[in-house]
Design a protein around this motif. Sequence first.
Motif, PDB file in Angstrom:
ATOM      1  N   GLU A   1       0.797  -1.227   0.000  1.00  0.00           N
ATOM      2  CA  GLU A   1       0.000   0.000   0.000  1.00  0.00           C
ATOM      3  C   GLU A   1       0.831   1.279   0.000  1.00  0.00           C
ATOM      4  OE1 GLU A   1      -0.963   2.439   2.431  1.00  0.00           O
ATOM      5  OE2 GLU A   1       0.397   1.738   3.978  1.00  0.00           O
ATOM      6  N   ASP A   2       2.025   1.270   0.548  1.00  0.00           N
ATOM      7  CA  ASP A   2       2.828   2.489   0.521  1.00  0.00           C
ATOM      8  C   ASP A   2       3.652   2.611  -0.769  1.00  0.00           C
ATOM      9  OD1 ASP A   2       4.697   0.503   1.140  1.00  0.00           O
ATOM     10  OD2 ASP A   2       5.666   1.670   2.725  1.00  0.00           O
ATOM     11  N   ALA A   3       3.436   1.676  -1.691  1.00  0.00           N
ATOM     12  CA  ALA A   3       4.010   1.755  -3.033  1.00  0.00           C
ATOM     13  C   ALA A   3       2.884   1.983  -4.047  1.00  0.00           C
ATOM     14  CB  ALA A   3       4.797   0.495  -3.350  1.00  0.00           C
ATOM     15  N   CYS A   4       1.803   2.584  -3.563  1.00  0.00           N
ATOM     16  CA  CYS A   4       0.647   2.958  -4.377  1.00  0.00           C
ATOM     17  C   CYS A   4       0.263   4.393  -4.012  1.00  0.00           C
ATOM     18  CB  CYS A   4      -0.558   2.049  -4.100  1.00  0.00           C
ATOM     19  SG  CYS A   4      -0.308   0.317  -4.484  1.00  0.00           S
ATOM     20  N   ALA A   5      -0.467   5.025  -4.890  1.00  0.00           N
ATOM     21  CA  ALA A   5      -0.950   6.380  -4.620  1.00  0.00           C
ATOM     22  C   ALA A   5      -2.164   6.644  -5.494  1.00  0.00           C
ATOM     23  CB  ALA A   5       0.138   7.413  -4.909  1.00  0.00           C
ATOM     24  N   THR A   6      -2.909   7.678  -5.122  1.00  0.00           N
ATOM     25  CA  THR A   6      -4.051   8.100  -5.924  1.00  0.00           C
ATOM     26  C   THR A   6      -4.262   9.603  -5.761  1.00  0.00           C
ATOM     27  OG1 THR A   6      -6.275   7.504  -6.623  1.00  0.00           O
ATOM     28  CG2 THR A   6      -5.901   7.671  -4.235  1.00  0.00           C
ATOM     29  N   HIS A   7      -5.352  10.090  -6.305  1.00  0.00           N
ATOM     30  CA  HIS A   7      -5.644  11.518  -6.338  1.00  0.00           C
ATOM     31  C   HIS A   7      -6.961  11.820  -5.647  1.00  0.00           C
ATOM     32  CE1 HIS A   7      -2.956  10.690  -9.725  1.00  0.00           C
ATOM     33  NE2 HIS A   7      -2.437  11.863  -9.415  1.00  0.00           N
TER      34      HIS A   7
ATOM     35  N   PHE B   1      -9.739  -9.412  -1.037  1.00  0.00           N
ATOM     36  CA  PHE B   1      -9.014  -9.638  -2.285  1.00  0.00           C
ATOM     37  C   PHE B   1      -7.501  -9.716  -2.096  1.00  0.00           C
ATOM     38  CE2 PHE B   1     -12.923  -7.364  -3.438  1.00  0.00           C
ATOM     39  CZ  PHE B   1     -13.457  -8.246  -4.357  1.00  0.00           C
ATOM     40  N   VAL B   2      -6.974  -9.013  -1.114  1.00  0.00           N
ATOM     41  CA  VAL B   2      -5.525  -8.905  -0.952  1.00  0.00           C
ATOM     42  C   VAL B   2      -5.108  -9.020   0.505  1.00  0.00           C
ATOM     43  CG1 VAL B   2      -5.367  -7.330  -2.949  1.00  0.00           C
ATOM     44  CG2 VAL B   2      -5.432  -6.383  -0.632  1.00  0.00           C
ATOM     45  N   THR B   3      -3.836  -9.280   0.670  1.00  0.00           N
ATOM     46  CA  THR B   3      -3.157  -9.078   1.940  1.00  0.00           C
ATOM     47  C   THR B   3      -2.423  -7.760   1.797  1.00  0.00           C
ATOM     48  OG1 THR B   3      -2.886 -11.440   2.341  1.00  0.00           O
ATOM     49  CG2 THR B   3      -1.360  -9.960   3.485  1.00  0.00           C
ATOM     50  N   VAL B   4      -2.697  -6.828   2.698  1.00  0.00           N
ATOM     51  CA  VAL B   4      -2.076  -5.502   2.625  1.00  0.00           C
ATOM     52  C   VAL B   4      -0.788  -5.519   3.441  1.00  0.00           C
ATOM     53  CG1 VAL B   4      -2.355  -3.053   3.170  1.00  0.00           C
ATOM     54  CG2 VAL B   4      -4.306  -4.371   2.313  1.00  0.00           C
ATOM     55  N   THR B   5       0.247  -4.945   2.869  1.00  0.00           N
ATOM     56  CA  THR B   5       1.530  -4.857   3.552  1.00  0.00           C
ATOM     57  C   THR B   5       2.222  -3.571   3.139  1.00  0.00           C
ATOM     58  OG1 THR B   5       3.509  -6.128   4.149  1.00  0.00           O
ATOM     59  CG2 THR B   5       2.872  -6.136   1.820  1.00  0.00           C
ATOM     60  N   ALA B   6       3.448  -3.385   3.659  1.00  0.00           N
ATOM     61  CA  ALA B   6       4.245  -2.204   3.358  1.00  0.00           C
ATOM     62  C   ALA B   6       5.562  -2.620   2.710  1.00  0.00           C
ATOM     63  CB  ALA B   6       4.530  -1.427   4.646  1.00  0.00           C
ATOM     64  N   THR B   7       6.192  -1.671   2.048  1.00  0.00           N
ATOM     65  CA  THR B   7       7.445  -1.936   1.357  1.00  0.00           C
ATOM     66  C   THR B   7       8.485  -2.562   2.277  1.00  0.00           C
ATOM     67  OG1 THR B   7       7.019  -0.104  -0.162  1.00  0.00           O
ATOM     68  CG2 THR B   7       9.298  -0.859  -0.002  1.00  0.00           C
ATOM     69  N   ALA B   8       8.658  -1.999   3.458  1.00  0.00           N
ATOM     70  CA  ALA B   8       9.669  -2.522   4.381  1.00  0.00           C
ATOM     71  C   ALA B   8       9.428  -3.981   4.727  1.00  0.00           C
ATOM     72  CB  ALA B   8       9.706  -1.679   5.656  1.00  0.00           C
TER      73      ALA B   8
END
Length: 184
Positions: free
Chosen positions: A139-145, A172-179
């Motif tokens: 999620e922290d490797a995604c963005a929107t407006h 639908f997904v497992t949410v995680t962070a880049t680290a």
Amino acid sequence: MPNLANAALIVIDVQQGFLDPRWGRRNNPQAEQNIAALLAAWREAERPLFHVRHGSRSEKGAFFPGTAGHAFKPEAMPLPGETIVPKDVNSAFIGTDLEARLRAAGIATVVLCGLTTDHCVSTTARMAANLGFYTILVEDACATHERTGPDGTWFSAEQMHATAVASLNGEFVTVTATAAVLGT
């Protein structure tokens, strides 16, 4: 989280067209930096990766082929030999050979990042899960407006991102962070 040794990284629509001011204010200015870190890790480990590129159907679209907006952003530039999956709809699976490529490579887990969280990333995530892939959203490797609803209600980019992630989480997904991904 499963072992990511044979997980495919799918980088969705990290293109210059999102610099167009028509999109409005964006959340998560670090998204491209995180995407670059994920790409570096996948390349170093020689894991499968796919670059998805949107092509607008209309010449007025921000991603029309042959225009500056169709080009990848520098942080997500494919290297020679890396797979580029062209698409002209929200899902990276509709009208493309992405599913066939993943199945042929024996890939059961996909890791998604890119732009935008609530449009092409969300649509691709939903399709991936529906097709039976274990789907991880970084999620922290995604963005929107920011967006305005049909009744005129304004939603910040942070709200749009958070609600898109919440809608995908668990269903639908497992949410995680880049680290967390880079630590595996």
